[in-house]
Design a protein around this motif. Structure first.
Motif, PDB file in Angstrom:
ATOM      1  N   ASP A 273      68.908  80.090  47.873  1.00  0.00           N
ATOM      2  CA  ASP A 273      68.068  79.472  47.488  1.00  0.00           C
ATOM      3  C   ASP A 273      68.271  77.852  47.187  1.00  0.00           C
ATOM      4  O   ASP A 273      67.209  77.008  46.859  1.00  0.00           O
ATOM      5  CB  ASP A 273      68.234  80.534  45.948  1.00  0.00           C
ATOM      6  CG  ASP A 273      67.653  81.743  45.675  1.00  0.00           C
ATOM      7  OD1 ASP A 273      66.682  82.257  46.177  1.00  0.00           O
ATOM      8  OD2 ASP A 273      67.933  82.005  45.058  1.00  0.00           O
ATOM      9  N   PHE A 274      69.191  77.739  46.927  1.00  0.00           N
ATOM     10  CA  PHE A 274      69.340  76.041  47.124  1.00  0.00           C
ATOM     11  C   PHE A 274      69.348  75.591  47.918  1.00  0.00           C
ATOM     12  O   PHE A 274      68.875  74.327  48.076  1.00  0.00           O
ATOM     13  CB  PHE A 274      71.131  76.334  46.586  1.00  0.00           C
ATOM     14  CG  PHE A 274      71.102  74.335  46.406  1.00  0.00           C
ATOM     15  CD1 PHE A 274      71.476  73.829  45.657  1.00  0.00           C
ATOM     16  CD2 PHE A 274      72.517  74.112  47.400  1.00  0.00           C
ATOM     17  CE1 PHE A 274      71.655  72.713  44.833  1.00  0.00           C
ATOM     18  CE2 PHE A 274      72.612  72.835  47.494  1.00  0.00           C
ATOM     19  CZ  PHE A 274      72.961  72.121  45.863  1.00  0.00           C
ATOM     20  N   TYR A 275      69.047  76.421  49.579  1.00  0.00           N
ATOM     21  CA  TYR A 275      68.745  75.980  50.669  1.00  0.00           C
ATOM     22  C   TYR A 275      67.206  75.713  49.891  1.00  0.00           C
ATOM     23  O   TYR A 275      66.907  74.468  51.232  1.00  0.00           O
ATOM     24  CB  TYR A 275      69.360  76.378  51.980  1.00  0.00           C
ATOM     25  CG  TYR A 275      70.723  76.116  52.061  1.00  0.00           C
ATOM     26  CD1 TYR A 275      71.945  75.784  51.154  1.00  0.00           C
ATOM     27  CD2 TYR A 275      71.304  76.928  53.104  1.00  0.00           C
ATOM     28  CE1 TYR A 275      72.899  75.851  51.601  1.00  0.00           C
ATOM     29  CE2 TYR A 275      72.550  77.049  53.215  1.00  0.00           C
ATOM     30  CZ  TYR A 275      73.365  76.106  53.005  1.00  0.00           C
ATOM     31  OH  TYR A 275      74.623  76.153  53.525  1.00  0.00           O
ATOM     32  N   ARG A 276      66.688  76.709  50.269  1.00  0.00           N
ATOM     33  CA  ARG A 276      65.167  76.322  50.328  1.00  0.00           C
ATOM     34  C   ARG A 276      64.961  75.233  49.852  1.00  0.00           C
ATOM     35  O   ARG A 276      63.664  74.301  49.838  1.00  0.00           O
ATOM     36  CB  ARG A 276      64.887  77.628  49.972  1.00  0.00           C
ATOM     37  CG  ARG A 276      63.296  78.117  49.817  1.00  0.00           C
ATOM     38  CD  ARG A 276      63.079  79.362  49.175  1.00  0.00           C
ATOM     39  NE  ARG A 276      63.969  80.388  49.745  1.00  0.00           N
ATOM     40  CZ  ARG A 276      64.065  80.947  49.080  1.00  0.00           C
ATOM     41  NH1 ARG A 276      63.900  80.629  47.395  1.00  0.00           N
ATOM     42  NH2 ARG A 276      64.819  82.060  49.600  1.00  0.00           N
ATOM     43  N   GLY A 277      65.300  74.881  48.367  1.00  0.00           N
ATOM     44  CA  GLY A 277      65.331  74.111  47.325  1.00  0.00           C
ATOM     45  C   GLY A 277      64.867  72.707  47.872  1.00  0.00           C
ATOM     46  O   GLY A 277      64.022  72.028  48.447  1.00  0.00           O
ATOM     47  N   TYR A 278      66.354  72.621  49.051  1.00  0.00           N
ATOM     48  CA  TYR A 278      66.569  71.185  49.981  1.00  0.00           C
ATOM     49  C   TYR A 278      65.560  71.666  50.577  1.00  0.00           C
ATOM     50  O   TYR A 278      64.997  69.695  50.941  1.00  0.00           O
ATOM     51  CB  TYR A 278      68.441  71.555  50.393  1.00  0.00           C
ATOM     52  CG  TYR A 278      68.411  70.035  50.319  1.00  0.00           C
ATOM     53  CD1 TYR A 278      68.961  68.941  50.233  1.00  0.00           C
ATOM     54  CD2 TYR A 278      68.389  69.901  51.883  1.00  0.00           C
ATOM     55  CE1 TYR A 278      69.398  68.071  50.277  1.00  0.00           C
ATOM     56  CE2 TYR A 278      68.608  68.460  52.503  1.00  0.00           C
ATOM     57  CZ  TYR A 278      69.531  67.717  51.752  1.00  0.00           C
ATOM     58  OH  TYR A 278      69.681  66.521  51.955  1.00  0.00           O
TER      59      TYR A 278
END
Lengths: 360, 129
Positions: A273-278
């Motif tokens: 999720d964090f990677y996707r947001g980034y």
């Protein structure tokens, strides 16, 4: 000169009122008694309840005055740089308290200060992690934080307004290894487990794609949440030019998950999720292997800081118990470093080195 | 001869009193401070129970670095650790030495965590995906 219970003299409050009147181009400004907020040892935060008549800022406001705790000498640069960083971040769409005005003249409130809008919420790491673990619906905070970080990374050199930041060359990882070794040498006792980690970091240093503004302390504990709402990214004092992947590693590193090791994004969500947001902002899906490299670096850097903090603990200062105990997290950081860098990997890197595949 | 309770037992009792009788009466900053004191007492008690690692670490390091055994002392231990540190920094190490150094570092670090925060060893290591 008498100081009110508020930490400001009557004259300082008058001067502050005049400063705001001038900056806001207002007719009248009323300030209620300033209330001290939690802050660090170096800065103080004061809540100002204002009533402004006339000008673009007409109305009632809760603003925060941030000033140096001790006299201004040598620290005016500190407030000014922090203000410039906040301004750059705000203008790039990062969620930060909106910075209003800076004054480096010590004649107004005795030390350099700036004003910013107040934001609601709290930043205590273990409370945020607990709250997120108990939230029935995923709050999306990990994805949101990824997007925030990517926005910080859109700030790139050269920037005249950030000219106070040290320039960086093309191998931030190796620079960091050298800097940490230097600081470890100044430490009283040798730490072979950290040296093991550093030599692994030296052998595996990834090439840096882009030099960007790194926050350098982007982690749970340094953003504010009001319930499930992210209200501010805080603590910009370590920001500087570097490899953006350093921030991603710092955020995901196990040492910043506050007792929720399986929630790899800062203890509050999934790494994906964090990677996707980034990626949603940067267009760049973080390279997992590179991020894990920076997670090793994160543990080494945090261990160094913890060692340094422990050295400042002293029996004459009972408040320093927290520093003394910080020293006792170093072994678990070292253990994590060792777990992430088993010798098979080192051996493969040595072979790659022999074949001339070494980076940098 | 000292009689019971031993120092580590005495510390354990003091810690229990702090945690069960005093801490519940406190709140806010004092409660947090009391919990930190309890944590500190726990570390010291575990260190006392473990005894000094000096002799065993000196012996292991001498073996690792190819030195003849000599009487252990704090100075000797520091000197040996410094030598290991220098070797690691030069990283000319061959894979076999790496393997032994790693095993040594893992074992000593684990023992330190047993003292500083044994709960950490029980936390499941997240899977490396």
């Amino acid at each position: 000169m008498t100081t009110l219970g508020t930490g400001f003299t009557a004259r300082q409050l008058d001067a502050l009122r005049a400063f705001i009147l001038w900056k806001a181009d207002a007719d009248t400004v009323d300030i209620a008694e300033p209330v001290k907020l939690s802050g660090g040892a170096i800065q103080e935060n004061w809540l100002l309840a204002l009533d402004i008549r006339g000008g673009a800022h007409e109305g009632r406001h809760d603003w925060v005055l941030r000033r140096d705790s001790r006299g201004g000498i040598g620290q005016s640069h500190g407030r000014a740089s922090e203000f410039a960083l906040l301004k750059a971040a705000f203008e790039s769409g990062v969620t930060v308290p909106e910075p209003l005005w800076l004054d480096t003249d010590t004649r107004i409130v005795g030390a350099p200060f700036f004003l910013m809008r107040r934001v609601d919420g709290m930043a205590t790491g273990h409370r945020i992690v607990k709250q997120q673990a108990e939230t029935p619906q995923p709050s999306g905070v990990a994805e949101r934080l990824g997007a925030e970080l990517a926005r910080i990374h859109t700030i790139r050199p050269p920037r005249q307004d950030l000219g106070f930041l040290a320039p960086v060359d093309t191998t931030p990882a190796l620079d960091l290894v050298a800097r940490i070794r230097g600081e470890l040498d100044a430490h009283a006792l040798p730490r072979p487990a950290l040296e093991w980690g550093l030599s692994w970091l030296e052998r595996h240093a990834p090439a840096t794609r882009d030099i960007v503004l790194c926050h350098r302390d982007f982690r749970t504990g340094n953003y504010m949440m009001d319930g499930n709402r992210l209200t501010a990214i805080i603590d910009w004092e370590f920001a500087g030019w570097g490899d953006g992947m350093e921030d991603i590693g710092w955020f995901c590193a196990r040492c910043w998950r506050f007792g929720q090791p399986s929630r790899e994004a800062g203890g509050v969500g999934e790494r994906e999720d964090f990677y996707r947001g980034y990626a949603s902002v940067s267009g760049l899906w973080p390279d997992d292997e590179v991020v894990r490299y920076w997670e090793v670096m994160a543990h080494v850097r945090w261990a160094l800081i913890a060692l340094q903090q422990a050295r400042r603990a002293h029996a004459a200062d009972p408040e320093s118990l927290v520093l003394a105990l910080t020293g006792h997290i170093v072994p678990e950081l070292e253990l994590e470093i060792l777990r992430m860098t088993p010798p098979a990997a080192s051996a493969a890197a040595v072979q790659a080195h022999a074949r001339g595949e070494q980076h940098a | 001869m000292r009689d019971a309770p031993r120092s580590d037992e005495l510390l354990d009792i003091a810690r229990q009193a702090l945690q069960q009788q005093i801490t519940p009466q406190l709140d806010g900053g004092s409660r947090h401070a009391a919990m930190m004191v309890a944590n500190a007492l726990g570390i010291v008690a575990r260190q006392l129970r473990a005894g000094s690692p000096q002799a065993s670490e000196c012996a292991a390091l001498e073996d690792l670095l190819g030195h003849a055994p000599s009487p252990p002392s704090p100075t000797r231990l520091e000197q040996l650790n410094r030598e290991l540190t220098t070797r690691l920094r030069q990283h000319g190490a061959n894979a076999a030495l790496d393997e032994n150094v790693y095993r040594y570092l893992l074992a000593t670090t684990r023992s330190l965590v047993e003292e500083s925060n044994p709960k950490y060893l029980q936390e499941p290591a997240p899977p490396r995906t």
